[in-house]
Design an enzyme around this catalytic site. Structure first.
Site, PDB file in Angstrom:
ATOM      1  CG  ASP A 190      -0.178  -0.829   2.666  1.00  0.00           C
ATOM      2  OD1 ASP A 190       0.771  -0.296   2.798  1.00  0.00           O
ATOM      3  OD2 ASP A 190      -0.783  -0.485   3.286  1.00  0.00           O
ATOM      4  CG  HIS A 240      -5.795  -1.920   8.861  1.00  0.00           C
ATOM      5  ND1 HIS A 240      -6.696  -0.814   9.506  1.00  0.00           N
ATOM      6  CD2 HIS A 240      -5.213  -2.532   8.753  1.00  0.00           C
ATOM      7  CE1 HIS A 240      -5.005   0.267   9.573  1.00  0.00           C
ATOM      8  NE2 HIS A 240      -4.319  -0.932   9.281  1.00  0.00           N
ATOM      9  CD  GLU A 260      -8.993   1.099   7.722  1.00  0.00           C
ATOM     10  OE1 GLU A 260      -8.825  -0.204   8.345  1.00  0.00           O
ATOM     11  OE2 GLU A 260      -8.666   2.104   8.312  1.00  0.00           O
ATOM     12  CG  ASP A 299      -8.813  -1.181  12.244  1.00  0.00           C
ATOM     13  OD1 ASP A 299      -7.994  -2.078  11.679  1.00  0.00           O
ATOM     14  OD2 ASP A 299      -9.918  -0.534  11.948  1.00  0.00           O
TER      15      ASP A 299
HETATM   16  C1  GLP Z   1      -0.623   0.339   8.504  1.00  0.00           C
HETATM   17  C2  GLP Z   1      -0.092  -0.307   7.117  1.00  0.00           C
HETATM   18  C3  GLP Z   1      -0.425  -1.950   7.268  1.00  0.00           C
HETATM   19  C4  GLP Z   1      -0.004  -2.272   9.106  1.00  0.00           C
HETATM   20  C5  GLP Z   1      -0.318  -1.887  10.401  1.00  0.00           C
HETATM   21  C6  GLP Z   1       0.131  -1.816  11.847  1.00  0.00           C
HETATM   22  O1  GLP Z   1      -2.272   0.551   8.702  1.00  0.00           O
HETATM   23  N1  GLP Z   1      -0.765  -0.779   5.988  1.00  0.00           N
HETATM   24  O2  GLP Z   1       0.526  -3.074   6.367  1.00  0.00           O
HETATM   25  O3  GLP Z   1      -0.005  -3.426   9.532  1.00  0.00           O
HETATM   26  O4  GLP Z   1      -0.241  -0.070  10.234  1.00  0.00           O
HETATM   27  O5  GLP Z   1       0.761  -0.797  11.893  1.00  0.00           O
HETATM   28  P1  GLP Z   1       2.202  -1.140  12.548  1.00  0.00           P
HETATM   29  O6  GLP Z   1       2.524  -2.242  12.583  1.00  0.00           O
HETATM   30  O7  GLP Z   1       3.151   0.071  12.283  1.00  0.00           O
HETATM   31  O8  GLP Z   1       1.246  -1.371  13.913  1.00  0.00           O
END
Ligand code: GLP
Length: 262
Positions: free
Chosen positions: A67, A140, A145, A138
């Site tokens: 992404d 995702h 989402e 959440d």
């Molecule tokens: C963002 C990314 C996800 C990731 C999520 C969790 O939303 N697009 O790919 O898994 O954050 O982030 P973190 O690893 O910093 O908790």
């Protein structure tokens, strides 16, 4: 699904890196699906160490990132382009021509066609061999989402306020986190031949429990991985703490034939 619980984030990350390294040694032109966020950082650091100290060769590896924020040019310090080059690619011998990250600097009218072309590139590369994922609080995955279609493909999405707040530490404030993103779809992710989802800390425990032990539901995007033939959840103790059948998962892992370990 295979649920692997390790005492610490470091142990989880080293194990995750072992799976990646094993694949690259078996298939030097492997196609990796990569994630951003704080979760994969220690795994990436371990890949860099394996490259430096054992010569793990990335020259033929192709990568596709999940992404990117819409509206951010690749040089923006909070862009996922910047994140990936800073934390991983610049430390490896990757061929930049084999590095794919969704573009964030698109005009509105370019987005739909660009998203289709990203899917075409994945197909042209032969599909993703191994997809690394984190998980949002959440549930995702990527930026899919809650309520994302389980059949979704690469497309534009609108972030929830919660995700914008969670990701604000990479920006000056929540207000400056973009509202729109491009993300691979859940359908795209489910086509990867193998999936490794990493999760750390108690803030992920509820999402992990809902994904592993709850029903498959678009409202918990990571629960879609219950449909995947080779999905592994690599968890530290805190992220696993709300799983009802923790003891069972630990027992299964302890009984695992050694030849199945990377
Ligand atoms: C963002 C990314 C996800 C990731 C999520 C969790 O939303 N697009 O790919 O898994 O954050 O982030 P973190 O690893 O910093 O908790």
């Amino acid at each position: 699904m295979e649920i692997i619980i390790q005492p610490t984030r470091e142990q989880v990350s080293k194990l995750g890196a072992k799976y990646v390294a094993q694949l690259i040694r078996q298939k030097p032109n492997a196609v990796l699906g990569l994630a951003t966020g704080s979760t994969p950082l220690a795994l990436y650091a371990e890949l860099v160490r394996l490259h430096r100290e054992t010569g793990l060769d990335f020259s033929q590896v192709t990568t596709f990132n999940l992404d990117e924020y819409l509206g951010l040019p690749p040089v923006h310090p909070a862009s996922y382009h910047h994140f990936m080059w800073e934390n991983l690619f610049q430390h490896l011998n990757v061929n930049p021509k084999r590095v794919f990250i969704p573009r964030g600097d698109l005009e509105d009218e370019e987005v739909a066609e660009y998203c289709e072309s990203y899917e075409v590139e994945i197909q042209r590369a032969g599909g993703i061999d191994l997809q690394i994922l984190g998980i949002g609080g959440d549930g995702h995955i990527g930026f899919n989402e809650p309520s994302s279609s389980l059949a979704s493909r690469t497309r534009i999405k609108t972030l929830t306020e919660r995700t914008r707040a969670d990701n604000a530490s990479f920006f000056n404030s929540t207000e400056t986190v973009p509202q729109h993103v491009i993300t691979m779809g859940i359908g795209t992710i489910l086509e990867a031949r193998e999936v490794l989802l990493l999760a750390f800390g108690v803030s992920k425990a509820e999402a992990v429990a809902a994904s592993v032990e709850g029903p498959i539901a678009s409202f918990v995007p990571a629960s879609s991985l219950q449909l995947h033939r080779r999905a592994r959840f690599l968890l530290d103790e805190a992220a696993a703490s709300k799983l009802i059948r923790q003891d069972y998962y630990r027992w299964v892992y302890d009984q695992k034939p050694t030849w199945q370990n990377p």
